[in-house]
Design a protein around this motif. Structure first.
Motif, PDB file in Angstrom:
ATOM      1  N   ARG A 113       0.846  -1.192   0.000  1.00 34.94           N
ATOM      2  CA  ARG A 113       0.000   0.000   0.000  1.00 34.94           C
ATOM      3  C   ARG A 113       0.882   1.243   0.000  1.00 34.94           C
ATOM      4  O   ARG A 113       1.703   1.438   0.905  1.00 34.94           O
ATOM      5  CB  ARG A 113      -0.912   0.015   1.225  1.00 34.94           C
ATOM      6  N   VAL A 114       0.720   2.080  -1.011  1.00 29.68           N
ATOM      7  CA  VAL A 114       1.456   3.336  -1.107  1.00 29.68           C
ATOM      8  C   VAL A 114       0.649   4.412  -0.383  1.00 29.68           C
ATOM      9  O   VAL A 114      -0.403   4.835  -0.847  1.00 29.68           O
ATOM     10  CB  VAL A 114       1.699   3.728  -2.577  1.00 29.68           C
ATOM     11  N   LEU A 115       1.154   4.831   0.768  1.00 30.56           N
ATOM     12  CA  LEU A 115       0.443   5.833   1.559  1.00 30.56           C
ATOM     13  C   LEU A 115       0.512   7.213   0.926  1.00 30.56           C
ATOM     14  O   LEU A 115      -0.467   7.951   0.922  1.00 30.56           O
ATOM     15  CB  LEU A 115       1.024   5.894   2.974  1.00 30.56           C
ATOM     16  N   HIS A 116       1.674   7.535   0.408  1.00 29.10           N
ATOM     17  CA  HIS A 116       1.872   8.888  -0.143  1.00 29.10           C
ATOM     18  C   HIS A 116       2.942   8.811  -1.219  1.00 29.10           C
ATOM     19  O   HIS A 116       3.944   8.101  -1.070  1.00 29.10           O
ATOM     20  CB  HIS A 116       2.307   9.847   0.971  1.00 29.10           C
ATOM     21  N   SER A 117       2.706   9.540  -2.300  1.00 23.74           N
ATOM     22  CA  SER A 117       3.656   9.586  -3.406  1.00 23.74           C
ATOM     23  C   SER A 117       3.738  11.011  -3.906  1.00 23.74           C
ATOM     24  O   SER A 117       2.715  11.617  -4.231  1.00 23.74           O
ATOM     25  CB  SER A 117       3.220   8.643  -4.532  1.00 23.74           C
ATOM     26  N   ALA A 118       4.957  11.559  -3.953  1.00 22.20           N
ATOM     27  CA  ALA A 118       5.126  12.955  -4.371  1.00 22.20           C
ATOM     28  C   ALA A 118       6.553  13.145  -4.856  1.00 22.20           C
ATOM     29  O   ALA A 118       7.390  12.235  -4.796  1.00 22.20           O
ATOM     30  CB  ALA A 118       4.805  13.916  -3.228  1.00 22.20           C
ATOM     31  N   VAL A 119       6.820  14.345  -5.349  1.00 19.19           N
ATOM     32  CA  VAL A 119       8.160  14.700  -5.811  1.00 19.19           C
ATOM     33  C   VAL A 119       8.767  15.689  -4.827  1.00 19.19           C
ATOM     34  O   VAL A 119       8.060  16.408  -4.120  1.00 19.19           O
ATOM     35  CB  VAL A 119       8.116  15.315  -7.226  1.00 19.19           C
ATOM     36  N   GLY A 120      10.107  15.703  -4.771  1.00 21.72           N
ATOM     37  CA  GLY A 120      10.808  16.627  -3.892  1.00 21.72           C
ATOM     38  C   GLY A 120      11.544  15.895  -2.785  1.00 21.72           C
ATOM     39  O   GLY A 120      11.572  14.661  -2.702  1.00 21.72           O
ATOM     40  N   GLN A 121      12.178  16.685  -1.929  1.00 24.61           N
ATOM     41  CA  GLN A 121      12.944  16.128  -0.824  1.00 24.61           C
ATOM     42  C   GLN A 121      12.041  15.422   0.188  1.00 24.61           C
ATOM     43  O   GLN A 121      10.841  15.684   0.269  1.00 24.61           O
ATOM     44  CB  GLN A 121      13.708  17.245  -0.115  1.00 24.61           C
ATOM     45  N   ILE A 122      12.661  14.521   0.954  1.00 17.87           N
ATOM     46  CA  ILE A 122      11.954  13.849   2.047  1.00 17.87           C
ATOM     47  C   ILE A 122      11.892  14.818   3.227  1.00 17.87           C
ATOM     48  O   ILE A 122      12.916  15.280   3.716  1.00 17.87           O
ATOM     49  CB  ILE A 122      12.673  12.552   2.438  1.00 17.87           C
ATOM     50  N   THR A 123      10.680  15.127   3.679  1.00 22.20           N
ATOM     51  CA  THR A 123      10.480  16.124   4.718  1.00 22.20           C
ATOM     52  C   THR A 123      10.067  15.476   6.031  1.00 22.20           C
ATOM     53  O   THR A 123       9.851  14.255   6.114  1.00 22.20           O
ATOM     54  CB  THR A 123       9.411  17.137   4.275  1.00 22.20           C
ATOM     55  N   GLU A 124       9.934  16.313   7.051  1.00 19.02           N
ATOM     56  CA  GLU A 124       9.508  15.815   8.363  1.00 19.02           C
ATOM     57  C   GLU A 124       8.090  15.241   8.305  1.00 19.02           C
ATOM     58  O   GLU A 124       7.778  14.300   9.028  1.00 19.02           O
ATOM     59  CB  GLU A 124       9.569  16.954   9.381  1.00 19.02           C
ATOM     60  N   THR A 125       7.247  15.815   7.456  1.00 16.80           N
ATOM     61  CA  THR A 125       5.886  15.289   7.317  1.00 16.80           C
ATOM     62  C   THR A 125       5.898  13.855   6.810  1.00 16.80           C
ATOM     63  O   THR A 125       5.123  13.007   7.275  1.00 16.80           O
ATOM     64  CB  THR A 125       5.083  16.178   6.362  1.00 16.80           C
ATOM     65  N   ASP A 126       6.783  13.558   5.858  1.00 13.40           N
ATOM     66  CA  ASP A 126       6.894  12.184   5.357  1.00 13.40           C
ATOM     67  C   ASP A 126       7.340  11.227   6.455  1.00 13.40           C
ATOM     68  O   ASP A 126       6.833  10.104   6.560  1.00 13.40           O
ATOM     69  CB  ASP A 126       7.872  12.138   4.178  1.00 13.40           C
ATOM     70  N   VAL A 127       8.291  11.668   7.272  1.00 11.93           N
ATOM     71  CA  VAL A 127       8.770  10.811   8.365  1.00 11.93           C
ATOM     72  C   VAL A 127       7.666  10.580   9.389  1.00 11.93           C
ATOM     73  O   VAL A 127       7.486   9.470   9.896  1.00 11.93           O
ATOM     74  CB  VAL A 127      10.017  11.444   9.011  1.00 11.93           C
ATOM     75  N   GLN A 128       6.906  11.615   9.708  1.00 10.47           N
ATOM     76  CA  GLN A 128       5.803  11.452  10.660  1.00 10.47           C
ATOM     77  C   GLN A 128       4.743  10.495  10.123  1.00 10.47           C
ATOM     78  O   GLN A 128       4.206   9.671  10.867  1.00 10.47           O
ATOM     79  CB  GLN A 128       5.183  12.813  10.953  1.00 10.47           C
ATOM     80  N   LEU A 129       4.445  10.599   8.824  1.00 14.34           N
ATOM     81  CA  LEU A 129       3.479   9.686   8.225  1.00 14.34           C
ATOM     82  C   LEU A 129       3.979   8.253   8.268  1.00 14.34           C
ATOM     83  O   LEU A 129       3.224   7.317   8.584  1.00 14.34           O
ATOM     84  CB  LEU A 129       3.196  10.108   6.781  1.00 14.34           C
ATOM     85  N   ALA A 130       5.258   8.055   7.945  1.00 15.58           N
ATOM     86  CA  ALA A 130       5.820   6.704   7.977  1.00 15.58           C
ATOM     87  C   ALA A 130       5.846   6.150   9.401  1.00 15.58           C
ATOM     88  O   ALA A 130       5.590   4.960   9.624  1.00 15.58           O
ATOM     89  CB  ALA A 130       7.225   6.717   7.393  1.00 15.58           C
ATOM     90  N   LYS A 131       6.127   7.008  10.357  1.00 15.86           N
ATOM     91  CA  LYS A 131       6.151   6.555  11.752  1.00 15.86           C
ATOM     92  C   LYS A 131       4.755   6.139  12.212  1.00 15.86           C
ATOM     93  O   LYS A 131       4.574   5.089  12.848  1.00 15.86           O
ATOM     94  CB  LYS A 131       6.687   7.686  12.632  1.00 15.86           C
ATOM     95  N   ALA A 132       3.764   6.947  11.893  1.00 18.71           N
ATOM     96  CA  ALA A 132       2.408   6.640  12.334  1.00 18.71           C
ATOM     97  C   ALA A 132       1.809   5.452  11.602  1.00 18.71           C
ATOM     98  O   ALA A 132       0.912   4.797  12.124  1.00 18.71           O
ATOM     99  CB  ALA A 132       1.508   7.864  12.139  1.00 18.71           C
TER     100      ALA A 132
END
Length: 710
Positions: A541-560
């Motif tokens: 399951r792909v939770l989120h897909s986007a372009v650009g640098q990996i941000t804190e929001t991406d890390v928080q989403l992956a953690k949760a």
């Protein structure tokens, strides 16, 4: 003898003193009673008496011929004049209202009467209320010009308990509008997009345009090398592993003056969507088949895409310079897929070429031009521009950048455009050579800067007449996009090793992934690859897909969500990297699509074999670049994190994007070679066979280690 009696005396019978005996004595009459007046009233009364006396004298003709008064009469006139001056100084008279003040008062009174009449229901304004498929209660109240509380009460009487922020359907809204006495105008929500494409061009307005040629074929069959030979440039050397990962659009001017627009598509199986997108916007497909390899799976897929799009094929048999190759084998294999070339009695053009030796490139250009002449390609340049987004990315210095192929009209700098769920004003146009241009006509590929976000690849980019129209379309498409997006968040977190243990034990039934890539096309390809890797027991399951640098929001989403992060040619920010290390979120970096598919497939199966994993040692920032003859460029750096070791692998990061991957050639402090440099110290570094380094770039040092399966 003087007379006696009351005639000669006063009321008291006594002659007044100082009178002559011959003068008659007048009776003394008491004065009439005076009313009790205050000071102001006395002064006003005195002024009135003075005016009355003056008027009487004027009428009797005793004006200017009278003698000057003296004595008591003169004192009396002086007293009255003094009273007039005192009244004028005291300004006791009533002020007169200005005309503007009277007009404002009447306007206030008129508004109050109108408001009372409306509240009493005596007069109601009937409006045409536009009702879409779904509308909020507050928006409906605004369109009817009524208070929100009144609308909520009306809905409550109908049996609906809603608030101002909740939505109601069109049928309910129509009943409420009719109850309030307004007229209903039902519209669909997507009516905002009607007329966006404009009218069909008249035949007399069409002018010849360059053909758009898409180069397709199997991976490593020489598509990009063939395009490089035509452009006389070197694109393939910049691709990771020598494999095209993105869509590239270029315009080439042939020796005869003809212009041809080329679109290069990847050959890896994961990039099916990119090849399909290239086939949709093209006029001619050049199918590249290696003479030493023959027809391969992606060759067959390219044939199907071209056939589905109704685009003519030109077969380019590449690598004929290799010894022992047999082009006839390629022709026979194409027969199995109903592609009959001209040499075998068919109608498909064929050319034997060699991209490496530049053999028969002129014949290939002639075949393309011949096919274009037969098709009579035309477009109207004198209309607002419209095209297709070929590729899109997020550039840190320039913002969202979209590679657009203009298909009709002329796209100009300053135009207001809509591209998918994004909009903006064209801030700059850059051609395929990196030069800024003011406008781009039909069949011209350009980079468009100024969009509000990164549009999805394959979306239509259309020029609209006003900013209001663009925002209206943007809000509608954003709302529709939000309705489609849904991401379920989990409560537990674990790293990739714990996730594999749960999969093997049957506890974990899905693999959650967050994908960040450098361009939109790569993100789409990774999503398509991951979707195919799921099984009946375990799904990806792909939770989120986007372009650009990996941000804190991406890390928080992956953690949760108990997910891993896949970074394709991108790196995390400093804050995101620290957060990932603190929270145990696994971030994996890739530059080739094969590695992504293999690792995720092993993760799904739950049996990860011993792998070669990269261990990040440290980071260094380039402060100054020194150019030394016969040596190359030396980077003067300061180690900002971790440690830098001699002989380790290095990556050059520019604005968070990987520019180069190689080895560290030298590592020095002052004039001495050292084995390593720790955090906070300065050093000099140079790369092996690479000199394109700039001030501000970041060097990422890593080493490869073998990790056993858990």
């Amino acid at each position: 003898m003087p007379p006696r009696g009351p005639d000669a005396r006063g009321a008291t019978g006594v002659r007044p003193a100082g009178t002559r005996l011959s003068e008659p004595v007048r009776p003394k009459v008491p004065p009439p009673p005076q009313p009790l007046l205050d000071r102001t009233g006395a002064r006003s009364l005195g002024r009135k008496q003075d005016h009355a006396a003056e008027e009487a004298r004027r009428r009797s003709g005793s004006g200017k011929h009278d003698k000057p008064k003296s004595g008591a009469h003169a004192d009396n006139d002086t007293r009255f004049s003094r009273r007039d001056i005192m009244a004028a100084l005291d300004d006791e008279d009533e002020r007169t209202r200005s005309l503007a003040s009277i007009r404002r008062a009447r306007e206030r009174e008129r508004r109050q009467q109108e408001l009372q009449r409306l509240r009493a229901g005596g007069e109601r304004v009937v409006r045409d209320v536009v009702v879409p498929d779904v509308i909020t209660v507050q928006e409906l109240a605004n369109r009817m010009a009524v208070r929100g509380s009144e609308l909520v009460m009306a809905l409550f009487r109908m049996g609906l308990k809603v608030t101002l922020t909740q939505t109601i359907d069109a049928d309910t809204a129509q009943l409420v509008v009719e109850e309030f006495g307004h007229r209903v105008k039902r519209v669909a929500e997507d009516d905002v997009e009607q007329g966006l494409e404009g009218e069909v061009d008249a035949p007399e307005d069409l002018l010849p345009r360059p053909p758009v040629v898409t180069i397709m074929g199997h991976v490593d069959h020489g598509k990009t090398s063939l395009l490089d030979a035509l452009r006389q440039s070197d694109v393939a050397a910049k691709e990771a592993g020598g494999i095209t990962q993105h869509i590239g659009a270029y315009q080439v001017e042939m020796p005869g003056g003809q212009r041809i627009t080329f679109i290069d598509t990847p050959g890896h199986e994961a990039f099916t969507a990119l090849r399909a997108r290239g086939a949709k916007v093209t006029d001619i497909v050049v199918l590249v088949v290696a003479a030493d390899d023959g027809v391969m799976p992606q060759t067959v897929e390219a044939i199907n895409h071209a056939r589905a799009a109704g685009v003519p094929l030109i077969v380019a048999i590449n690598k004929i310079d290799k010894p022992g190759v047999d082009p006839a084998r390629v022709r026979n294999e194409l027969l199995q897929h109903e592609v009959v070339v001209e040499s075998m009695g068919g109608d498909t053009l064929e050319v034997e070429v060699s991209a490496l030796k530049r053999i028969n490139l002129d014949k290939l250009a002639e075949a393309i031009q011949l096919q274009a002449d037969v098709m009579e390609l035309r477009a109207n340049p004198n209309r607002p521009g419209a095209g297709t987004v070929i590729e899109a990315k997020l550039d840190r210095g320039r913002g969202p950048v979209a590679t657009v192929l203009v298909q009709r009209g002329t796209l100009r700098q300053g135009d207001i455009v809509v591209a998918g769920a994004e909009w903006g004003r064209v801030r700059a146009l850059v051609n395929d050579k990196g030069q800024p241009v003011k406008e781009a006509g039909p069949s011209t590929p350009v980079e468009v800067l100024g969009l509000s976000g990164v549009p999805s690849a394959g979306e239509r980019l259309i020029v609209v007449e006003s900013e209001a129209r663009a925002k209206e379309i943007y809000e509608f498409r954003q709302r529709r996009l939000r309705e489609k997006q849904a991401a379920a968040l989990g409560a537990n977190r674990s790293n990739v090793i714990d996730m594999m243990k749960q999969i093997a034990a049957g506890e974990q039934k899905e693999v959650a992934v967050v994908v960040k890539a450098d361009v939109q096309g790569s993100a789409e390809a990774i999503n398509a690859t991951l979707a195919k890797l799921g099984t009946e027991e375990v799904r990806v399951r792909v939770l989120h897909s986007a372009v650009g640098q990996i941000t804190e929001t991406d890390v928080q989403l992956a953690k949760a969500s108990n997910a891993i992060i896949i970074g394709f040619n991108v790196r995390p920010t400093t804050q995101a990297r620290a957060m990932a290390q603190r929270d145990g979120v696994d971030i994996r970096y890739y530059s080739i699509i094969y590695d992504v598919a293999e690792d995720v497939e092993k993760l799904v199966k739950g049996k990860l074999a011993p792998i070669q994993r990269e261990k990040i040692l440290g980071y260094a920032k380039i402060l100054q670049v020194f150019e030394i003859k016969r040596v190359g460029n030396i980077a003067g750096c300061r180690v900002t994190e971790g440690v830098v070791r001699r002989g380790c692998g290095v990556r050059l990061l520019r604005d968070g994007v990987v520019i180069h991957t190689g080895e560290l050639a030298t590592l020095r402090r002052f004039k001495d070679d050292v084995k390593e440099v720790t955090n906070g110290y300065e050093c000099g570094m140079s790369f092996a066979n690479y000199n394109d380094i700039r001030v501000g770039d970041v060097i990422e040092c890593f080493e490869t280690e073998t990790v056993a399966a858990a």
